[in-house]
Design an enzyme around this catalytic site. Structure first.
Site, PDB file in Angstrom:
ATOM      1  N   ASN A 161       0.800  -1.212   0.000  1.00  0.00           N
ATOM      2  CA  ASN A 161       0.000   0.000   0.000  1.00  0.00           C
ATOM      3  C   ASN A 161       0.840   1.274   0.000  1.00  0.00           C
ATOM      4  OD1 ASN A 161      -2.384   1.836   0.806  1.00  0.00           O
ATOM      5  ND2 ASN A 161      -0.994   2.017   2.556  1.00  0.00           N
ATOM      6  N   SER A 201      -3.226   3.167  -8.960  1.00  0.00           N
ATOM      7  CA  SER A 201      -4.025   4.384  -9.009  1.00  0.00           C
ATOM      8  C   SER A 201      -4.677   4.518 -10.373  1.00  0.00           C
ATOM      9  CB  SER A 201      -3.133   5.607  -8.756  1.00  0.00           C
ATOM     10  OG  SER A 201      -3.835   6.804  -9.032  1.00  0.00           O
ATOM     11  N   TYR A 222       4.142  11.198 -10.156  1.00  0.00           N
ATOM     12  CA  TYR A 222       3.246  10.234  -9.525  1.00  0.00           C
ATOM     13  C   TYR A 222       2.598   9.329 -10.574  1.00  0.00           C
ATOM     14  CZ  TYR A 222      -0.740   8.418  -6.865  1.00  0.00           C
ATOM     15  OH  TYR A 222      -1.660   7.596  -6.275  1.00  0.00           O
ATOM     16  N   ALA A 223       2.157   9.921 -11.678  1.00  0.00           N
ATOM     17  CA  ALA A 223       1.559   9.129 -12.757  1.00  0.00           C
ATOM     18  C   ALA A 223       2.580   8.151 -13.333  1.00  0.00           C
ATOM     19  CB  ALA A 223       1.023  10.047 -13.854  1.00  0.00           C
ATOM     20  N   LYS A 234       3.098   5.248 -10.803  1.00  0.00           N
ATOM     21  CA  LYS A 234       1.990   4.303 -10.725  1.00  0.00           C
ATOM     22  C   LYS A 234       1.850   3.493 -12.018  1.00  0.00           C
ATOM     23  CE  LYS A 234       0.547   4.760  -6.536  1.00  0.00           C
ATOM     24  NZ  LYS A 234       0.754   3.641  -5.577  1.00  0.00           N
TER      25      LYS A 234
END
Length: 261
Positions: free
Chosen positions: A97, A151, A164-165, A168
């Protein structure tokens, strides 16, 4: 959210959840215990949060253990795996997580080396090393399931936080690669929640400035749920009901993206 019956899908099992001191990780750890699991509660900095999670699990009559590690360090990941398998005896389920979602970045122009490195170190390297070390031991024990928390940012990208993209999206590659590597003994899947009203999200400036209302309007189910509402969905991927799923990507975002063929 309407209440529903919780079934003991993980009775007699051990589940380790990373980042289980706060937010979604805490919700998953508690839900696993509600479903009959004994739970390993991992944290990096939020010791007090991890202790709260453990106390809640023990109130249910389940066993809980606390583990500390910085998952961006392979040495610490290896130590975590050794401690977890030693203390729990077996790890039936791992939920990766932990993730840094670059909350301090409010636009792509703010991206800097420090933020890029931190997100890649935690979300990409950390997820890969955890999957590698725990999965190898699960293969040796003859069974196991790994759920990587991804995500829906991979669907639309992120002008706010490209790092972040990117991270993920990398999680999908990690999931698929190790799903092949560990098959047929250990299953590896990605669960992608949409927006959830965690404390971290509620504290974000853009969330407080109207973004919440905009997203609710664009979401067919018309709500941004608390993490507890989708914790059981994440754990579905580790259950026997998902026994024929590996390398998959499961979305629970209220219909916001409607990803599919």
């Amino acid at each position: 959210m309407s209440s529903s019956q919780i079934f003991p899908r993980f009775e007699g099992k051990t589940v380790l959840v990373t980042g289980a001191g706060t937010g979604f990780g805490a919700a998953i750890a508690y839900r696993a215990a509600q479903e009959g699991a004994d739970v390993g509660v991992h944290y990096n900095r939020s010791r007090a949060g991890a202790e709260r999670t453990v106390a809640r699990i023990e109130e249910l009559g389940q066993k809980a253990w606390i583990f500390q590690a910085d998952i961006s360090s392979w040495e610490q990941v290896r130590r975590l795996a050794e401690e977890a398998f030693s203390q729990l005896g077996t790890v039936d389920v791992l939920v990766n997580n932990v993730g840094d979602f670059a909350s301090e970045t409010q636009g792509w122009r703010e991206l800097d080396q420090e933020s890029l490195d931190r997100v890649i170190d935690v979300d990409v390297k950390g997820t890969l090393m955890m999957t590698h070390e725990f999965g190898a031991r699960m293969v040796e024990q003859g069974h196991g399931a790994i759920v990587n928390i991804g995500s829906t940012v991979v669907v639309r990208g992120s002008a706010r936080a490209p790092q972040y993209a990117a991270a993920k999206y990398a999680v999908l590659g990690i999931t698929k690669s190790y799903a092949h590597a560990f098959a047929p003994t250990v299953r590896v899947n990605t669960f992608a929640p949409g927006f959830m009203e965690t404390d971290a999200l509620l504290a974000r400036a853009d969330w407080q400035a109207g973004r919440r209302e905009t997203l609710i309007e664009a979401t067919p189910l018309a709500q941004i749920p608390p993490p507890e509402a989708v914790a059981g969905t994440a754990l579905f991927l580790a259950s026997e009901d998902a026994s024929h799923m590996t390398g998959g990507y499961l979305v629970a975002d209220g219909g916001y993206n409607m990803v599919g063929a």
